[in-house]
Enzyme design. Structure first.
Site, PDB file in Angstrom:
ATOM      1  N   GLU A  32     -12.010  40.331  44.794  1.00 33.14           N
ATOM      2  CA  GLU A  32     -11.920  39.087  44.027  1.00 33.14           C
ATOM      3  C   GLU A  32     -11.839  37.938  45.023  1.00 33.14           C
ATOM      4  O   GLU A  32     -10.835  37.779  45.713  1.00 33.14           O
ATOM      5  CB  GLU A  32     -10.687  39.075  43.121  1.00 33.14           C
ATOM      6  CG  GLU A  32     -10.665  37.815  42.262  1.00 33.14           C
ATOM      7  CD  GLU A  32      -9.286  37.412  41.760  1.00 33.14           C
ATOM      8  OE1 GLU A  32      -9.216  36.700  40.753  1.00 33.14           O
ATOM      9  OE2 GLU A  32      -8.283  37.770  42.391  1.00 33.14           O
ATOM     10  N   HIS A  85      -9.447  39.583  32.409  1.00 31.97           N
ATOM     11  CA  HIS A  85      -8.063  39.265  32.021  1.00 31.97           C
ATOM     12  C   HIS A  85      -7.656  37.867  32.485  1.00 31.97           C
ATOM     13  O   HIS A  85      -6.561  37.421  32.169  1.00 31.97           O
ATOM     14  CB  HIS A  85      -7.119  40.324  32.617  1.00 31.97           C
ATOM     15  CG  HIS A  85      -7.037  40.235  34.101  1.00 31.97           C
ATOM     16  ND1 HIS A  85      -8.071  40.596  34.937  1.00 31.97           N
ATOM     17  CD2 HIS A  85      -6.053  39.778  34.906  1.00 31.97           C
ATOM     18  CE1 HIS A  85      -7.716  40.372  36.180  1.00 31.97           C
ATOM     19  NE2 HIS A  85      -6.505  39.879  36.211  1.00 31.97           N
TER      20      HIS A  85
HETATM   21  C1  GLC Z   1      -5.840  37.430  40.581  1.00 33.32           C
HETATM   22  C2  GLC Z   1      -5.557  38.170  39.307  1.00 33.32           C
HETATM   23  C3  GLC Z   1      -4.694  37.306  38.453  1.00 33.32           C
HETATM   24  C4  GLC Z   1      -3.414  37.029  39.188  1.00 33.32           C
HETATM   25  C5  GLC Z   1      -3.667  36.438  40.569  1.00 33.32           C
HETATM   26  C6  GLC Z   1      -2.447  36.469  41.444  1.00 33.32           C
HETATM   27  O1  GLC Z   1      -6.543  36.272  40.364  1.00 33.32           O
HETATM   28  O2  GLC Z   1      -6.761  38.539  38.691  1.00 33.32           O
HETATM   29  O3  GLC Z   1      -4.464  37.864  37.194  1.00 33.32           O
HETATM   30  O4  GLC Z   1      -2.617  36.126  38.456  1.00 33.32           O
HETATM   31  O5  GLC Z   1      -4.652  37.173  41.243  1.00 33.32           O
HETATM   32  O6  GLC Z   1      -2.155  37.782  41.849  1.00 33.32           O
END
Ligand code: GLC
Length: 535
Positions: free
Chosen positions: A246, A307
Protein backbone atom coordinates in the site's frame (compact mmCIF):
# COMPACT_ATOMS: atom_id res chain seq x y z
CA UNK A 1 4.79 -20.51 -16.24
CA UNK A 2 3.72 -17.11 -14.94
CA UNK A 3 3.66 -16.51 -11.23
CA UNK A 4 0.39 -17.60 -9.60
CA UNK A 5 -0.52 -14.11 -8.44
CA UNK A 6 -0.47 -12.79 -11.99
CA UNK A 7 -3.25 -15.23 -12.80
CA UNK A 8 -5.27 -14.79 -9.61
CA UNK A 9 -8.25 -12.71 -8.59
CA UNK A 10 -8.06 -11.59 -4.97
CA UNK A 11 -10.81 -10.90 -2.44
CA UNK A 12 -10.36 -8.59 0.52
CA UNK A 13 -11.93 -9.71 3.80
CA UNK A 14 -12.39 -7.10 6.48
CA UNK A 15 -11.99 -9.37 9.50
CA UNK A 16 -14.71 -8.20 11.91
CA UNK A 17 -17.44 -7.93 9.28
CA UNK A 18 -17.30 -11.00 7.07
CA UNK A 19 -18.77 -13.92 8.99
CA UNK A 20 -19.33 -14.50 12.68
CA UNK A 21 -18.74 -18.15 13.51
CA UNK A 22 -19.35 -18.20 17.26
CA UNK A 23 -22.29 -15.84 17.73
CA UNK A 24 -20.43 -13.08 19.60
CA UNK A 25 -21.29 -10.50 16.98
CA UNK A 26 -17.78 -10.27 15.49
CA UNK A 27 -16.47 -11.94 12.36
CA UNK A 28 -13.82 -14.62 12.97
CA UNK A 29 -11.73 -17.42 11.44
CA UNK A 30 -14.36 -20.08 12.12
CA UNK A 31 -16.84 -17.93 10.19
CA UNK A 32 -14.50 -17.36 7.25
CA UNK A 33 -13.66 -21.08 7.09
CA UNK A 34 -17.37 -21.84 6.88
CA UNK A 35 -17.61 -19.56 3.84
CA UNK A 36 -14.64 -20.93 1.91
CA UNK A 37 -16.94 -22.95 -0.34
CA UNK A 38 -18.84 -19.77 -1.14
CA UNK A 39 -15.57 -18.07 -2.09
CA UNK A 40 -14.42 -21.04 -4.14
CA UNK A 41 -17.72 -20.98 -6.02
CA UNK A 42 -17.45 -17.28 -6.52
CA UNK A 43 -14.19 -18.03 -8.30
CA UNK A 44 -11.55 -16.10 -6.41
CA UNK A 45 -8.07 -17.54 -5.99
CA UNK A 46 -6.55 -15.37 -3.29
CA UNK A 47 -7.73 -13.83 -0.03
CA UNK A 48 -6.32 -10.70 1.60
CA UNK A 49 -7.14 -10.65 5.31
CA UNK A 50 -7.07 -7.33 7.16
CA UNK A 51 -5.01 -7.53 10.40
CA UNK A 52 -5.97 -10.40 12.70
CA UNK A 53 -3.23 -10.04 15.34
CA UNK A 54 -3.89 -9.12 18.98
CA UNK A 55 -4.74 -5.43 19.05
CA UNK A 56 -6.58 -2.88 21.18
CA UNK A 57 -8.26 -1.99 17.83
CA UNK A 58 -8.09 1.75 18.08
CA UNK A 59 -7.71 1.57 14.30
CA UNK A 60 -9.37 -1.79 13.88
CA UNK A 61 -6.28 -3.95 14.04
CA UNK A 62 -3.86 -1.61 12.30
CA UNK A 63 -2.49 -1.10 15.82
CA UNK A 64 -0.84 -4.43 16.57
CA UNK A 65 0.21 -5.32 20.11
CA UNK A 66 1.54 -8.82 19.36
CA UNK A 67 2.76 -9.74 15.88
CA UNK A 68 2.87 -13.48 16.51
CA UNK A 69 -0.63 -14.16 17.74
CA UNK A 70 -4.31 -14.18 16.81
CA UNK A 71 -6.68 -11.65 18.36
CA UNK A 72 -9.13 -13.48 20.59
CA UNK A 73 -12.07 -11.85 18.80
CA UNK A 74 -11.04 -13.79 15.70
CA UNK A 75 -10.34 -17.15 17.37
CA UNK A 76 -7.21 -19.11 18.18
CA UNK A 77 -4.01 -20.00 16.34
CA UNK A 78 -5.56 -23.41 15.71
CA UNK A 79 -8.57 -21.70 14.06
CA UNK A 80 -6.19 -19.73 11.85
CA UNK A 81 -4.23 -22.85 10.91
CA UNK A 82 -7.38 -24.76 10.07
CA UNK A 83 -8.61 -21.86 7.95
CA UNK A 84 -5.32 -21.72 6.04
CA UNK A 85 -5.30 -25.45 5.49
CA UNK A 86 -8.90 -25.45 4.25
CA UNK A 87 -8.24 -22.48 1.95
CA UNK A 88 -5.20 -24.23 0.46
CA UNK A 89 -7.23 -27.40 -0.01
CA UNK A 90 -9.56 -25.40 -2.22
CA UNK A 91 -6.72 -23.87 -4.19
CA UNK A 92 -7.15 -20.47 -2.51
CA UNK A 93 -4.03 -18.66 -1.38
CA UNK A 94 -4.00 -16.28 1.58
CA UNK A 95 -2.07 -13.08 2.16
CA UNK A 96 -1.87 -11.33 5.52
CA UNK A 97 -1.98 -7.60 6.12
CA UNK A 98 1.21 -6.65 7.90
CA UNK A 99 1.79 -3.29 9.56
CA UNK A 100 5.54 -2.70 9.61
CA UNK A 101 5.44 1.07 9.99
CA UNK A 102 3.97 1.31 13.47
CA UNK A 103 2.91 -0.75 16.47
CA UNK A 104 0.19 -0.26 19.02
CA UNK A 105 1.23 1.91 21.96
CA UNK A 106 0.40 -1.18 24.02
CA UNK A 107 3.01 -3.30 22.28
CA UNK A 108 5.69 -4.41 24.80
CA UNK A 109 8.38 -2.88 22.55
CA UNK A 110 6.84 0.55 22.99
CA UNK A 111 6.19 0.03 26.68
CA UNK A 112 9.89 -0.72 27.07
CA UNK A 113 10.92 2.15 24.83
CA UNK A 114 8.77 4.51 26.82
CA UNK A 115 10.05 3.30 30.19
CA UNK A 116 13.29 5.31 30.12
CA UNK A 117 15.49 7.39 27.85
CA UNK A 118 18.26 4.87 28.41
CA UNK A 119 16.33 1.76 27.62
CA UNK A 120 17.99 -0.24 24.81
CA UNK A 121 14.68 -0.09 22.91
CA UNK A 122 14.36 3.70 23.27
CA UNK A 123 15.64 4.10 19.74
CA UNK A 124 13.16 1.58 18.29
CA UNK A 125 10.68 4.44 18.03
CA UNK A 126 11.09 8.10 17.07
CA UNK A 127 11.62 10.35 20.09
CA UNK A 128 12.45 14.06 20.01
CA UNK A 129 12.83 16.85 22.53
CA UNK A 130 10.74 19.18 20.41
CA UNK A 131 8.01 18.40 17.89
CA UNK A 132 8.15 19.76 14.34
CA UNK A 133 5.06 20.76 12.35
CA UNK A 134 4.22 17.31 10.97
CA UNK A 135 0.56 16.45 11.10
CA UNK A 136 -1.02 13.06 11.62
CA UNK A 137 -2.89 11.63 8.63
CA UNK A 138 -5.91 11.40 10.92
CA UNK A 139 -5.63 15.12 11.81
CA UNK A 140 -3.84 17.13 14.51
CA UNK A 141 -0.17 17.02 15.44
CA UNK A 142 1.81 13.85 14.79
CA UNK A 143 3.71 14.21 18.08
CA UNK A 144 2.59 13.07 21.49
CA UNK A 145 4.24 14.35 24.66
CA UNK A 146 5.38 11.82 27.23
CA UNK A 147 5.63 13.55 30.60
CA UNK A 148 7.64 10.79 32.28
CA UNK A 149 10.62 11.09 29.97
CA UNK A 150 9.93 14.63 28.81
CA UNK A 151 10.08 13.86 25.09
CA UNK A 152 7.67 13.55 22.20
CA UNK A 153 7.08 10.42 20.13
CA UNK A 154 6.03 10.39 16.49
CA UNK A 155 2.82 8.84 15.15
CA UNK A 156 1.80 9.28 11.51
CA UNK A 157 -1.70 8.01 12.37
CA UNK A 158 -3.49 7.84 15.76
CA UNK A 159 -1.41 8.47 18.87
CA UNK A 160 -1.98 4.83 19.77
CA UNK A 161 -0.16 3.82 16.53
CA UNK A 162 3.47 4.61 17.24
CA UNK A 163 5.91 4.83 14.33
CA UNK A 164 8.86 2.49 14.50
CA UNK A 165 12.32 3.82 13.75
CA UNK A 166 13.35 1.90 10.65
CA UNK A 167 16.73 3.63 10.74
CA UNK A 168 17.52 1.24 13.60
CA UNK A 169 18.68 -2.16 12.22
CA UNK A 170 17.26 -3.98 15.26
CA UNK A 171 13.76 -2.97 14.19
CA UNK A 172 14.35 -4.49 10.79
CA UNK A 173 15.62 -7.76 12.34
CA UNK A 174 12.60 -7.95 14.64
CA UNK A 175 10.23 -7.49 11.71
CA UNK A 176 12.06 -10.05 9.59
CA UNK A 177 11.45 -12.50 12.44
CA UNK A 178 7.74 -11.66 12.28
CA UNK A 179 7.62 -12.29 8.54
CA UNK A 180 9.52 -15.55 8.99
CA UNK A 181 7.01 -16.67 11.63
CA UNK A 182 4.04 -16.28 9.26
CA UNK A 183 5.83 -17.52 6.17
CA UNK A 184 6.72 -20.70 8.03
CA UNK A 185 3.07 -21.08 8.98
CA UNK A 186 2.38 -21.21 5.27
CA UNK A 187 1.00 -17.75 4.55
CA UNK A 188 1.32 -16.97 0.83
CA UNK A 189 2.44 -13.39 1.12
CA UNK A 190 1.72 -10.02 2.63
CA UNK A 191 -0.17 -6.84 1.98
CA UNK A 192 2.27 -4.30 3.39
CA UNK A 193 0.46 -1.44 5.07
CA UNK A 194 1.58 2.17 4.37
CA UNK A 195 4.91 0.79 3.22
CA UNK A 196 6.19 4.08 1.78
CA UNK A 197 6.12 5.55 5.30
CA UNK A 198 8.94 3.41 6.68
CA UNK A 199 11.51 6.19 6.44
CA UNK A 200 11.11 9.79 7.51
CA UNK A 201 13.36 12.77 6.84
CA UNK A 202 16.56 12.35 8.83
CA UNK A 203 16.70 16.00 9.95
CA UNK A 204 12.97 16.30 10.53
CA UNK A 205 12.51 19.40 8.38
CA UNK A 206 9.11 21.02 8.72
CA UNK A 207 6.61 20.09 6.03
CA UNK A 208 5.61 22.93 3.71
CA UNK A 209 2.02 24.13 3.80
CA UNK A 210 -0.25 25.37 1.12
CA UNK A 211 -3.49 25.96 2.98
CA UNK A 212 -3.10 22.35 4.03
CA UNK A 213 0.04 20.54 4.99
CA UNK A 214 2.00 18.97 2.14
CA UNK A 215 3.43 15.69 3.37
CA UNK A 216 6.86 16.13 1.85
CA UNK A 217 9.21 14.80 4.53
CA UNK A 218 7.18 12.14 6.31
CA UNK A 219 6.81 9.62 3.45
CA UNK A 220 8.59 8.44 0.29
CA UNK A 221 11.92 9.37 1.84
CA UNK A 222 15.38 8.42 0.74
CA UNK A 223 16.31 4.92 1.81
CA UNK A 224 12.80 3.54 1.75
CA UNK A 225 13.33 1.75 -1.56
CA UNK A 226 16.42 -0.02 -0.34
CA UNK A 227 14.60 -1.24 2.78
CA UNK A 228 11.82 -2.48 0.52
CA UNK A 229 14.34 -4.34 -1.63
CA UNK A 230 15.66 -6.02 1.51
CA UNK A 231 12.13 -6.99 2.55
CA UNK A 232 11.41 -8.35 -0.92
CA UNK A 233 14.66 -10.34 -0.97
CA UNK A 234 13.89 -11.74 2.46
CA UNK A 235 10.36 -12.81 1.60
CA UNK A 236 11.27 -14.17 -1.81
CA UNK A 237 13.77 -16.56 -0.28
CA UNK A 238 10.61 -18.55 0.28
CA UNK A 239 9.35 -19.78 -3.06
CA UNK A 240 6.12 -18.47 -4.56
CA UNK A 241 5.35 -15.69 -2.09
CA UNK A 242 3.57 -12.50 -3.09
CA UNK A 243 4.02 -8.93 -1.88
CA UNK A 244 1.52 -6.17 -2.51
CA UNK A 245 2.28 -2.77 -1.09
CA UNK A 246 0.00 0.00 0.00
CA UNK A 247 1.67 3.15 -1.23
CA UNK A 248 -0.83 5.83 -0.31
CA UNK A 249 -0.56 7.97 -3.41
CA UNK A 250 -2.46 8.67 -6.59
CA UNK A 251 0.72 9.86 -8.28
CA UNK A 252 1.84 7.31 -10.84
CA UNK A 253 5.41 8.62 -10.77
CA UNK A 254 5.57 7.72 -7.10
CA UNK A 255 3.64 4.45 -7.33
CA UNK A 256 5.72 3.03 -10.13
CA UNK A 257 8.96 3.29 -8.15
CA UNK A 258 7.83 0.68 -5.68
CA UNK A 259 7.14 -2.40 -7.79
CA UNK A 260 9.08 -4.49 -10.26
CA UNK A 261 12.10 -6.72 -10.19
CA UNK A 262 13.71 -6.85 -6.74
CA UNK A 263 10.96 -4.67 -5.22
CA UNK A 264 7.33 -5.32 -4.34
CA UNK A 265 5.49 -7.52 -6.82
CA UNK A 266 2.70 -4.95 -7.16
CA UNK A 267 1.33 -1.90 -5.38
CA UNK A 268 -2.22 -0.66 -5.15
CA UNK A 269 -2.91 1.67 -8.05
CA UNK A 270 -4.89 4.37 -6.27
CA UNK A 271 -4.45 6.47 -9.40
CA UNK A 272 -7.03 4.17 -10.99
CA UNK A 273 -8.91 2.81 -7.97
CA UNK A 274 -9.81 5.95 -6.11
CA UNK A 275 -11.51 7.61 -9.04
CA UNK A 276 -14.36 9.61 -7.53
CA UNK A 277 -17.04 9.57 -10.17
CA UNK A 278 -18.31 7.39 -12.98
CA UNK A 279 -16.09 9.15 -15.47
CA UNK A 280 -14.74 7.29 -18.48
CA UNK A 281 -12.32 10.08 -19.38
CA UNK A 282 -10.55 10.13 -16.03
CA UNK A 283 -10.46 6.38 -15.82
CA UNK A 284 -9.10 6.00 -19.31
CA UNK A 285 -6.45 8.61 -18.71
CA UNK A 286 -5.14 6.66 -15.71
CA UNK A 287 -5.38 3.26 -17.41
CA UNK A 288 -3.45 4.56 -20.39
CA UNK A 289 -0.87 6.41 -18.29
CA UNK A 290 -0.32 3.30 -16.17
CA UNK A 291 0.11 1.13 -19.23
CA UNK A 292 2.64 3.56 -20.60
CA UNK A 293 4.55 3.84 -17.33
CA UNK A 294 4.56 0.12 -16.52
CA UNK A 295 4.94 -1.52 -19.96
CA UNK A 296 5.58 -5.20 -19.58
CA UNK A 297 8.03 -4.85 -16.67
CA UNK A 298 5.41 -4.09 -14.04
CA UNK A 299 1.90 -5.21 -13.34
CA UNK A 300 -0.76 -2.81 -12.03
CA UNK A 301 -3.56 -3.69 -9.62
CA UNK A 302 -7.26 -3.07 -10.19
CA UNK A 303 -9.69 -2.34 -7.38
CA UNK A 304 -12.42 0.23 -6.80
CA UNK A 305 -13.44 -0.34 -3.18
CA UNK A 306 -11.67 -1.20 0.07
CA UNK A 307 -11.98 -0.87 3.84
CA UNK A 308 -10.54 2.65 3.47
CA UNK A 309 -12.80 3.86 0.66
CA UNK A 310 -16.45 4.14 -0.16
CA UNK A 311 -17.96 1.27 -2.12
CA UNK A 312 -17.79 1.94 -5.83
CA UNK A 313 -21.45 1.19 -6.48
CA UNK A 314 -22.35 4.09 -4.18
CA UNK A 315 -19.66 6.34 -5.57
CA UNK A 316 -20.91 5.73 -9.08
CA UNK A 317 -24.58 6.49 -8.45
CA UNK A 318 -25.96 3.26 -6.95
CA UNK A 319 -26.78 1.78 -10.31
CA UNK A 320 -26.37 -1.91 -10.81
CA UNK A 321 -25.54 -1.70 -14.52
CA UNK A 322 -22.74 0.71 -13.82
CA UNK A 323 -21.43 -1.51 -11.05
CA UNK A 324 -21.41 -4.48 -13.42
CA UNK A 325 -19.62 -2.42 -16.05
CA UNK A 326 -16.91 -1.47 -13.58
CA UNK A 327 -16.64 -5.11 -12.45
CA UNK A 328 -15.92 -6.01 -16.07
CA UNK A 329 -13.21 -3.40 -16.25
CA UNK A 330 -11.67 -4.66 -13.00
CA UNK A 331 -11.62 -8.27 -14.18
CA UNK A 332 -10.66 -7.87 -17.83
CA UNK A 333 -8.27 -4.93 -18.01
CA UNK A 334 -4.59 -5.49 -17.35
CA UNK A 335 -3.82 -5.86 -13.66
CA UNK A 336 -4.22 -8.01 -10.58
CA UNK A 337 -7.82 -7.56 -9.39
CA UNK A 338 -8.84 -7.12 -5.75
CA UNK A 339 -12.57 -7.49 -5.09
CA UNK A 340 -13.80 -6.06 -1.79
CA UNK A 341 -16.13 -8.35 0.18
CA UNK A 342 -19.77 -7.53 -0.50
CA UNK A 343 -19.13 -5.76 -3.79
CA UNK A 344 -20.13 -8.99 -5.51
CA UNK A 345 -23.68 -8.50 -4.19
CA UNK A 346 -23.69 -4.74 -4.67
CA UNK A 347 -23.46 -3.75 -1.00
CA UNK A 348 -23.71 -0.01 -0.53
CA UNK A 349 -22.19 2.65 1.67
CA UNK A 350 -23.63 3.27 5.09
CA UNK A 351 -23.86 6.65 6.81
CA UNK A 352 -24.96 7.29 10.36
CA UNK A 353 -27.09 9.97 11.94
CA UNK A 354 -25.73 9.09 15.37
CA UNK A 355 -22.09 9.89 16.17
CA UNK A 356 -22.22 7.38 19.04
CA UNK A 357 -22.52 4.61 16.45
CA UNK A 358 -19.36 5.64 14.63
CA UNK A 359 -16.46 3.24 15.10
CA UNK A 360 -13.75 4.50 12.79
CA UNK A 361 -11.05 6.54 14.51
CA UNK A 362 -10.68 8.76 11.44
CA UNK A 363 -14.37 9.67 11.50
CA UNK A 364 -14.42 10.20 15.25
CA UNK A 365 -11.38 12.46 15.06
CA UNK A 366 -12.89 14.44 12.20
CA UNK A 367 -15.94 15.02 14.40
CA UNK A 368 -13.84 16.15 17.34
CA UNK A 369 -11.74 18.54 15.23
CA UNK A 370 -14.83 20.00 13.58
CA UNK A 371 -16.40 20.78 16.97
CA UNK A 372 -13.13 22.32 18.13
CA UNK A 373 -13.21 24.57 15.06
CA UNK A 374 -16.63 25.79 16.15
CA UNK A 375 -18.79 23.75 13.78
CA UNK A 376 -22.27 22.71 14.90
CA UNK A 377 -23.06 19.10 15.77
CA UNK A 378 -24.85 18.61 12.45
CA UNK A 379 -22.00 20.09 10.42
CA UNK A 380 -19.48 18.01 12.37
CA UNK A 381 -21.50 14.88 11.71
CA UNK A 382 -21.46 15.54 7.97
CA UNK A 383 -17.68 15.94 8.06
CA UNK A 384 -17.31 12.84 10.22
CA UNK A 385 -19.40 10.74 7.80
CA UNK A 386 -17.31 11.99 4.92
CA UNK A 387 -14.08 10.86 6.60
CA UNK A 388 -15.41 7.79 8.35
CA UNK A 389 -14.46 4.50 6.76
CA UNK A 390 -17.31 2.74 8.53
CA UNK A 391 -19.24 3.39 5.33
CA UNK A 392 -17.79 0.32 3.66
CA UNK A 393 -17.24 -1.85 6.74
CA UNK A 394 -20.78 -3.05 7.46
CA UNK A 395 -21.51 -6.75 7.98
CA UNK A 396 -21.55 -8.97 4.93
CA UNK A 397 -25.18 -9.36 3.91
CA UNK A 398 -25.45 -13.16 3.90
CA UNK A 399 -29.17 -13.08 4.58
CA UNK A 400 -31.58 -10.83 6.39
CA UNK A 401 -30.98 -12.68 9.66
CA UNK A 402 -27.25 -12.08 9.46
CA UNK A 403 -27.93 -8.68 10.99
CA UNK A 404 -28.70 -10.30 14.32
CA UNK A 405 -25.36 -12.09 14.31
CA UNK A 406 -23.53 -8.79 14.18
CA UNK A 407 -25.19 -7.05 17.11
CA UNK A 408 -21.86 -5.79 18.44
CA UNK A 409 -20.63 -4.71 15.05
CA UNK A 410 -21.72 -1.91 12.82
CA UNK A 411 -25.46 -1.71 12.32
CA UNK A 412 -27.08 -3.33 9.34
CA UNK A 413 -27.01 -1.06 6.38
CA UNK A 414 -30.24 0.76 5.67
CA UNK A 415 -31.10 -0.61 2.30
CA UNK A 416 -32.89 1.77 -0.02
CA UNK A 417 -36.21 0.44 -1.22
CA UNK A 418 -35.15 0.45 -4.85
CA UNK A 419 -31.98 -1.52 -4.13
CA UNK A 420 -33.59 -4.82 -5.05
CA UNK A 421 -32.08 -8.04 -3.84
CA UNK A 422 -29.38 -7.26 -1.38
CA UNK A 423 -28.34 -10.51 0.27
CA UNK A 424 -26.33 -13.50 -0.87
CA UNK A 425 -29.36 -15.65 -0.15
CA UNK A 426 -31.51 -13.52 -2.47
CA UNK A 427 -28.98 -13.56 -5.26
CA UNK A 428 -27.53 -17.05 -5.17
CA UNK A 429 -30.01 -18.70 -7.50
CA UNK A 430 -30.92 -15.67 -9.57
CA UNK A 431 -29.10 -15.76 -12.92
CA UNK A 432 -29.64 -12.00 -13.34
CA UNK A 433 -28.10 -11.05 -10.02
CA UNK A 434 -24.88 -9.19 -9.42
CA UNK A 435 -23.51 -12.27 -7.71
CA UNK A 436 -24.20 -14.46 -10.74
CA UNK A 437 -22.63 -11.83 -12.97
CA UNK A 438 -19.47 -11.74 -10.84
CA UNK A 439 -19.30 -15.54 -10.95
CA UNK A 440 -19.55 -15.61 -14.74
CA UNK A 441 -16.95 -12.91 -14.99
CA UNK A 442 -14.50 -14.64 -12.67
CA UNK A 443 -15.02 -17.92 -14.50
CA UNK A 444 -14.39 -16.22 -17.81
CA UNK A 445 -11.21 -14.67 -16.53
CA UNK A 446 -10.02 -18.03 -15.30
CA UNK A 447 -10.71 -19.68 -18.65
CA UNK A 448 -8.95 -17.06 -20.75
CA UNK A 449 -5.22 -16.67 -20.31
CA UNK A 450 -5.18 -13.42 -22.29
CA UNK A 451 -7.43 -11.80 -19.65
CA UNK A 452 -4.92 -12.75 -16.97
CA UNK A 453 -1.59 -12.10 -18.57
CA UNK A 454 -2.20 -10.88 -22.09
CA UNK A 455 -0.88 -7.56 -23.31
CA UNK A 456 -3.05 -4.86 -24.75
CA UNK A 457 -3.12 -4.93 -28.50
CA UNK A 458 -4.59 -1.50 -27.98
CA UNK A 459 -6.46 0.51 -25.39
CA UNK A 460 -8.70 3.32 -26.62
CA UNK A 461 -11.54 5.60 -25.71
CA UNK A 462 -14.04 7.39 -27.92
CA UNK A 463 -17.31 9.00 -26.95
CA UNK A 464 -17.09 7.70 -23.41
CA UNK A 465 -16.59 4.15 -24.53
CA UNK A 466 -13.37 2.52 -23.32
CA UNK A 467 -12.44 -0.43 -25.49
CA UNK A 468 -9.43 -2.66 -25.68
CA UNK A 469 -8.07 -5.93 -26.94
CA UNK A 470 -6.12 -8.31 -24.71
CA UNK A 471 -4.02 -10.78 -26.55
CA UNK A 472 -1.58 -13.62 -25.95
CA UNK A 473 -0.28 -16.41 -28.21
CA UNK A 474 -3.51 -18.31 -27.81
CA UNK A 475 -6.32 -15.85 -28.30
CA UNK A 476 -7.65 -12.37 -28.54
CA UNK A 477 -10.37 -10.92 -26.29
CA UNK A 478 -12.24 -7.74 -27.13
CA UNK A 479 -13.77 -5.68 -24.35
CA UNK A 480 -15.97 -2.61 -24.85
CA UNK A 481 -17.20 -0.60 -21.87
CA UNK A 482 -19.78 1.98 -22.74
CA UNK A 483 -19.79 4.55 -19.94
CA UNK A 484 -22.03 6.81 -22.00
CA UNK A 485 -25.79 7.00 -21.62
CA UNK A 486 -25.97 6.77 -25.41
CA UNK A 487 -25.33 3.65 -27.50
CA UNK A 488 -22.03 3.39 -29.38
CA UNK A 489 -21.34 1.41 -32.52
CA UNK A 490 -18.47 -1.02 -32.72
CA UNK A 491 -17.30 -2.86 -35.80
CA UNK A 492 -15.73 -6.10 -34.70
CA UNK A 493 -15.80 -8.49 -37.65
CA UNK A 494 -18.40 -11.17 -38.26
CA UNK A 495 -16.47 -14.00 -36.67
CA UNK A 496 -16.50 -12.67 -33.11
CA UNK A 497 -18.33 -14.59 -30.41
CA UNK A 498 -20.13 -13.11 -27.42
CA UNK A 499 -18.61 -14.21 -24.13
CA UNK A 500 -20.46 -11.97 -21.69
CA UNK A 501 -22.48 -8.77 -21.42
CA UNK A 502 -24.43 -7.11 -18.64
CA UNK A 503 -27.22 -6.30 -21.11
CA UNK A 504 -27.70 -9.19 -23.53
CA UNK A 505 -27.29 -12.90 -23.92
CA UNK A 506 -26.80 -13.12 -27.69
CA UNK A 507 -25.24 -11.20 -30.50
CA UNK A 508 -27.11 -10.45 -33.71
CA UNK A 509 -25.11 -11.43 -36.75
CA UNK A 510 -23.42 -8.66 -38.62
CA UNK A 511 -20.37 -6.49 -38.48
CA UNK A 512 -21.71 -3.76 -36.32
CA UNK A 513 -22.47 -4.13 -32.67
CA UNK A 514 -24.65 -1.56 -31.05
CA UNK A 515 -23.11 -1.31 -27.59
CA UNK A 516 -25.90 -0.07 -25.35
CA UNK A 517 -25.70 2.68 -22.74
CA UNK A 518 -23.68 1.36 -19.79
CA UNK A 519 -23.18 -1.96 -21.48
CA UNK A 520 -20.02 -3.95 -20.96
CA UNK A 521 -19.45 -6.49 -23.67
CA UNK A 522 -16.75 -9.15 -23.89
CA UNK A 523 -16.10 -10.81 -27.25
CA UNK A 524 -13.74 -13.43 -28.46
CA UNK A 525 -12.10 -12.78 -31.78
CA UNK A 526 -9.55 -14.52 -33.92
CA UNK A 527 -5.98 -13.34 -34.03
CA UNK A 528 -5.72 -10.89 -36.88
CA UNK A 529 -9.18 -9.41 -36.42
CA UNK A 530 -9.44 -5.68 -36.73
CA UNK A 531 -11.58 -3.68 -34.41
CA UNK A 532 -12.92 -0.31 -35.34
CA UNK A 533 -15.09 2.09 -33.45
CA UNK A 534 -17.78 3.42 -35.79
CA UNK A 535 -18.08 7.19 -35.55
C1 GLC B 1 -3.61 1.80 5.94
C2 GLC B 1 -4.83 0.98 6.27
C3 GLC B 1 -5.75 1.83 7.07
C4 GLC B 1 -5.05 2.26 8.33
C5 GLC B 1 -3.72 2.94 8.04
C6 GLC B 1 -2.86 3.07 9.26
O1 GLC B 1 -3.92 2.88 5.16
O2 GLC B 1 -5.40 0.48 5.10
O3 GLC B 1 -6.97 1.19 7.34
O4 GLC B 1 -5.86 3.15 9.06
O5 GLC B 1 -2.98 2.19 7.11
O6 GLC B 1 -2.35 1.81 9.64
Amino acid sequence: MDKWWKRSSFYEIYMPSFKDGNGDGIGDFAGITSKLDYLKELGIEGIWLTPFYPSPKVDNGYDISDYNGIDQDYGTMADFELFLQEAHKRGIRVIADLVLNHTSSEHPWFQESKSSKNHPKRDWYIWRDEPNNWESFFGGTAWEYDAETNQYYYHAFAKEQVDLNWANPEVKCAMFDVMKFWLEKGIDGFRLDVINFLKVHDRFEDNPTDGEQIHLYDKDQEGVLSVISEIAAFVHQYPDKFLVGEVGSEDLDILKQYSGLGKLDVVFNFNIGSIGEFDAGKLFEQLAATEQAYGSAQMPTLFFSSHDMSRYISRFGNEEDRAKLVAVLMLTAKGVPFIYYGDEIGMRDWVTDDIAKMKDVQGIMAYKFALEEGKSHDEALVMANKKSRDKSRTPMQWNLDAQAGFSEGLPWITVPEDAGKVTVEDQLNDPESMLSFYKSLLKLRKEHSSLQVGDYEFLRMEEDMIYFVRKDQVEKIIVALNFSDQPNLLEAGTDVRLLLSNKRTRLDRGNEINVLANEAIILKGEIGNDLVKKG
